[in-house]
Write a protein that holds these residues in place. Sequence first.
Motif, PDB file in Angstrom:
ATOM      1  N   PRO A   4       0.802  -1.228   0.000  1.00 45.79           N
ATOM      2  CA  PRO A   4       0.000   0.000   0.000  1.00 45.79           C
ATOM      3  C   PRO A   4       0.838   1.284   0.000  1.00 45.79           C
ATOM      4  O   PRO A   4       0.509   2.215  -0.714  1.00 45.79           O
ATOM      5  N   PRO A   5       1.952   1.380   0.786  1.00 45.31           N
ATOM      6  CA  PRO A   5       2.698   2.653   0.775  1.00 45.31           C
ATOM      7  C   PRO A   5       3.230   2.977  -0.629  1.00 45.31           C
ATOM      8  O   PRO A   5       3.110   4.100  -1.107  1.00 45.31           O
ATOM      9  N   THR A   6       3.779   1.959  -1.309  1.00 47.13           N
ATOM     10  CA  THR A   6       4.319   2.189  -2.658  1.00 47.13           C
ATOM     11  C   THR A   6       3.192   2.594  -3.597  1.00 47.13           C
ATOM     12  O   THR A   6       3.307   3.547  -4.365  1.00 47.13           O
ATOM     13  N   ALA A   7       2.077   1.869  -3.507  1.00 48.51           N
ATOM     14  CA  ALA A   7       0.946   2.149  -4.397  1.00 48.51           C
ATOM     15  C   ALA A   7       0.460   3.584  -4.186  1.00 48.51           C
ATOM     16  O   ALA A   7       0.132   4.293  -5.138  1.00 48.51           O
ATOM     17  N   LYS A   8       0.448   4.028  -2.915  1.00 42.68           N
ATOM     18  CA  LYS A   8      -0.057   5.367  -2.605  1.00 42.68           C
ATOM     19  C   LYS A   8       0.855   6.427  -3.230  1.00 42.68           C
ATOM     20  O   LYS A   8       0.399   7.377  -3.870  1.00 42.68           O
ATOM     21  N   VAL A   9       2.172   6.248  -3.076  1.00 44.66           N
ATOM     22  CA  VAL A   9       3.121   7.225  -3.639  1.00 44.66           C
ATOM     23  C   VAL A   9       2.976   7.252  -5.164  1.00 44.66           C
ATOM     24  O   VAL A   9       2.979   8.306  -5.794  1.00 44.66           O
ATOM     25  N   MET A  10       2.834   6.059  -5.760  1.00 48.27           N
ATOM     26  CA  MET A  10       2.706   6.011  -7.225  1.00 48.27           C
ATOM     27  C   MET A  10       1.464   6.764  -7.689  1.00 48.27           C
ATOM     28  O   MET A  10       1.495   7.485  -8.682  1.00 48.27           O
ATOM     29  N   ALA A  11       0.364   6.580  -6.965  1.00 44.62           N
ATOM     30  CA  ALA A  11      -0.876   7.240  -7.374  1.00 44.62           C
ATOM     31  C   ALA A  11      -0.764   8.749  -7.188  1.00 44.62           C
ATOM     32  O   ALA A  11      -1.109   9.529  -8.076  1.00 44.62           O
ATOM     33  N   GLU A  12      -0.226   9.164  -6.017  1.00 45.43           N
ATOM     34  CA  GLU A  12      -0.225  10.601  -5.703  1.00 45.43           C
ATOM     35  C   GLU A  12       0.807  11.370  -6.509  1.00 45.43           C
ATOM     36  O   GLU A  12       0.564  12.475  -6.959  1.00 45.43           O
ATOM     37  N   HIS A  13       2.004  10.782  -6.648  1.00 43.00           N
ATOM     38  CA  HIS A  13       3.098  11.561  -7.235  1.00 43.00           C
ATOM     39  C   HIS A  13       3.322  11.296  -8.713  1.00 43.00           C
ATOM     40  O   HIS A  13       3.901  12.107  -9.409  1.00 43.00           O
ATOM     41  N   LEU A  14       2.891  10.120  -9.184  1.00 45.43           N
ATOM     42  CA  LEU A  14       3.169   9.811 -10.594  1.00 45.43           C
ATOM     43  C   LEU A  14       1.887   9.563 -11.389  1.00 45.43           C
ATOM     44  O   LEU A  14       1.935   9.277 -12.580  1.00 45.43           O
ATOM     45  N   GLY A  15       0.737   9.647 -10.715  1.00 44.03           N
ATOM     46  CA  GLY A  15      -0.530   9.447 -11.429  1.00 44.03           C
ATOM     47  C   GLY A  15      -0.709   8.027 -11.937  1.00 44.03           C
ATOM     48  O   GLY A  15      -1.406   7.791 -12.916  1.00 44.03           O
ATOM     49  N   LEU A  16      -0.063   7.047 -11.252  1.00 47.78           N
ATOM     50  CA  LEU A  16      -0.171   5.652 -11.709  1.00 47.78           C
ATOM     51  C   LEU A  16      -1.135   4.921 -10.776  1.00 47.78           C
ATOM     52  O   LEU A  16      -0.879   4.812  -9.574  1.00 47.78           O
ATOM     53  N   HIS A  17      -2.263   4.448 -11.326  1.00 48.72           N
ATOM     54  CA  HIS A  17      -3.286   3.839 -10.462  1.00 48.72           C
ATOM     55  C   HIS A  17      -3.460   2.345 -10.703  1.00 48.72           C
ATOM     56  O   HIS A  17      -3.931   1.637  -9.831  1.00 48.72           O
ATOM     57  N   THR A  18      -3.134   1.878 -11.903  1.00 51.47           N
ATOM     58  CA  THR A  18      -3.408   0.476 -12.216  1.00 51.47           C
ATOM     59  C   THR A  18      -2.139  -0.193 -12.733  1.00 51.47           C
ATOM     60  O   THR A  18      -1.155   0.475 -13.046  1.00 51.47           O
ATOM     61  N   VAL A  19      -2.201  -1.512 -12.843  1.00 49.60           N
ATOM     62  CA  VAL A  19      -1.063  -2.253 -13.402  1.00 49.60           C
ATOM     63  C   VAL A  19      -0.773  -1.741 -14.815  1.00 49.60           C
ATOM     64  O   VAL A  19       0.374  -1.546 -15.211  1.00 49.60           O
ATOM     65  N   GLY A  20      -1.862  -1.466 -15.555  1.00 51.90           N
ATOM     66  CA  GLY A  20      -1.688  -0.955 -16.921  1.00 51.90           C
ATOM     67  C   GLY A  20      -0.951   0.378 -16.932  1.00 51.90           C
ATOM     68  O   GLY A  20      -0.047   0.604 -17.742  1.00 51.90           O
ATOM     69  N   ASP A  21      -1.329   1.279 -15.992  1.00 51.36           N
ATOM     70  CA  ASP A  21      -0.633   2.577 -15.924  1.00 51.36           C
ATOM     71  C   ASP A  21       0.859   2.354 -15.693  1.00 51.36           C
ATOM     72  O   ASP A  21       1.707   3.012 -16.299  1.00 51.36           O
ATOM     73  N   LEU A  22       1.166   1.425 -14.780  1.00 49.99           N
ATOM     74  CA  LEU A  22       2.572   1.192 -14.440  1.00 49.99           C
ATOM     75  C   LEU A  22       3.320   0.600 -15.638  1.00 49.99           C
ATOM     76  O   LEU A  22       4.450   1.003 -15.942  1.00 49.99           O
ATOM     77  N   LEU A  23       2.682  -0.332 -16.345  1.00 56.07           N
ATOM     78  CA  LEU A  23       3.342  -0.919 -17.520  1.00 56.07           C
ATOM     79  C   LEU A  23       3.625   0.144 -18.583  1.00 56.07           C
ATOM     80  O   LEU A  23       4.559   0.031 -19.362  1.00 56.07           O
ATOM     81  N   HIS A  24       2.790   1.204 -18.597  1.00 55.52           N
ATOM     82  CA  HIS A  24       3.009   2.269 -19.582  1.00 55.52           C
ATOM     83  C   HIS A  24       3.825   3.423 -19.012  1.00 55.52           C
ATOM     84  O   HIS A  24       3.893   4.493 -19.604  1.00 55.52           O
ATOM     85  N   HIS A  25       4.433   3.219 -17.841  1.00 52.11           N
ATOM     86  CA  HIS A  25       5.360   4.224 -17.295  1.00 52.11           C
ATOM     87  C   HIS A  25       6.747   3.824 -17.815  1.00 52.11           C
ATOM     88  O   HIS A  25       7.410   2.969 -17.246  1.00 52.11           O
TER      89      HIS A  25
END
Length: 724
Positions: A4-25
């Motif tokens: 959860p901490p990593t997921a939260k930082v990714m969502a807040e600071h990098l706008g990455l919410h889903t596995v798909g978002d992360l794969l396209h980062h």
Amino acid sequence: MLGPPTAKVMAEHLGLHTVGDLLHHYPRRYEERGQLTHLADLPMDEHVTVVAQVADARLHTFASAKAPRGKGQRLEVTITDGSGRLQLVFFGSGVHKPHKELLPGTRAMFAGKVSVFNRRLQLAHPAYELLRGDPEESVETWAGALIPLYPATAKLESWKIGKALQTVLPHARDAVDPLPGPLREGRGLLPLPEALLKIHRPHTRADVEEARARLKWDEAFVLQVALARRRHADALLPAVARRPRPDGLLAAFDDRLPFTLTDGQRKVSEEIFDDLATEHPMHRLLQGEVGSGKTLVALRAMLAVVDAGGQAAMLAPTEVLAQQHHRSITEMMGELAEGGMLGGAENATKVVLLTGSMGAAARRHALLDLATGEAGLVIGTHALIEDKVRFHDLGLVVVDEQHRFGVEQRDALRGKGKQPPHLLVMTATPIPRTVAMTVFGDLETSVLDQLPAGRSPIASHVVPAADKPHFLARAWERVREEVGNGHQAYVVCPRIGDEEDDPKKAGKAKPASCADDAEKRPPLAVLDVAAHLAAGPLSGLRVEVLHGRMQPDDKDAVMRRFAAGETDVLVATTVIEVGVNVPNATAMVIMDADRFGVSQLHQLRGRVGRGSAPGLCLLVTEMPEASPARQRLGAVAGTLDGFELSRLDLEQRREGDVLGQAQSGTRSSLRMLAVIDDEEVIAEAREEATALVAADPGLERLPGLRTALAALLDDEREQYLEKG
């Protein structure tokens, strides 16, 4: 999947919410372990990740307020990559772990913000990850492997993103491919799962190139399909065809013109008249260099619509501009604008002005003329969009200076017609072809690139006020000479100057455009500069000020006096940037020119040289010669070609800003596609998309493409396109 901490930082600071978002980062770049970052080229004040080897490490003790008995500890580690050296510093209890781990010869990735201490580059308390290499890995494969470096934040280092990606990478196999099979195979592009694997875990540079080529196509194609569907839907909307009468208002107006149209004006008018004659709404973007005669082309289109029994509305971004358009259009039309009045021509119409600051009686009158159809032409500001405004039969909307105008407003005005009116959007900001295809992809584009006969070239020069103060003195002499020859001048400043009641705030004014400036003084202000000029270098001349916070009537009075030649020098903010037309004004001095963008400087400069006398534009700056800001000003001074400058502007601002609202919705911003460099991909994707949508508008046979569109067109974006 991820903690959860990593997921939260990714969502807040990098706008990455889903596995798909992360794969396209995607990685920003790759390091080869054997071939290291050039430490010598590190940018100041940026968050960087470098791969390097520890050269030496020294632990120092020192006395400080917290550790008075000399117990303070500072670890200094020097790292090298063969091209340069960089100092790392750790303090206090933070020294123990790095002291044990960062031994000479150790290789690691280091991440932190680059700063300067004692004239040397350093990273204070960088995060780091040791590169141990598996025992099985041979030295060769280890040294040759590519390490992806990701766009990261201080809260989440590149290698943590990398580790998260390794966790989700197996899911790339399930990625739904948006490209139709035949298109992908025909162009020799990788399947999507393979492209994702190769972008995140490449073995060679060739892997990276192949993956990039594929992922660029995805972005370009999905965006162009969205735009093609918009165009397709627009083409199905009903509109009233508006054809000019051969002996009507337009013919009478053309007979009155004291000059002949340029070839460009003729050609663009033909394109517009062809659109107006069809039974679906025109959506056309008219790009024209400052002074290329766009207003005349738009006015002829408006008259054609009035001939065909409709009304035409022109929307301007400011009151000053609306009043000016109203003045120049009624002057150009003469008795043709005096419909219903004594002395008006028989086929004349009425031209009304509608702005927010009009008196109640004048406003009532204007609204009545619109509702009855008495007024064929209306020119106004946002006031035109209000609910109270009713048209008899709105046939054409002309929007001046699109970039000042929200999509919602275009939409609201469009709703005023019984059927959707035709739409013509004008801009004097030259837009590179690819941006036009991406941002205004739902509009057809016409370009006016010839200047009308009798326009004079503008000479532009940079005035380095700090290095050569006598150049600035000479600039004021030049202004005096122009006024002495019967001409007028503008002086433009970035700020008004009446907002600084609070001295604390005054010092904080941030320079708008350049982080590369050493000086932190607030930008120069109209009120201060005007007072200084009137008392000093331009004493004896008639100097007035104009800025956005003045009352509309005062603004108009100042503009009228300037247009009538009763003022010699107008000291103004950028309110004069758009559309102000005073042919007798020949000189412009732009103070703190480095604080304006390239396109803005080009716009401003277009206010002079509008008559037969040559124009002069002086760009005053205190920036040092080697600074990027000075190079930018040099480029503006060096060419009058707006398209050339718009490319430069785009390269400097990166696409994000330019696509602005069109790319709102974080997921839709372009990650792989560079609007300037990938012109061919965008043009080909547009062709493919148009053909595909013509054959299958609902994309019934392409579920993968529908899914990708849904992801691109999140709600915000969908609305944007709906209203485009």
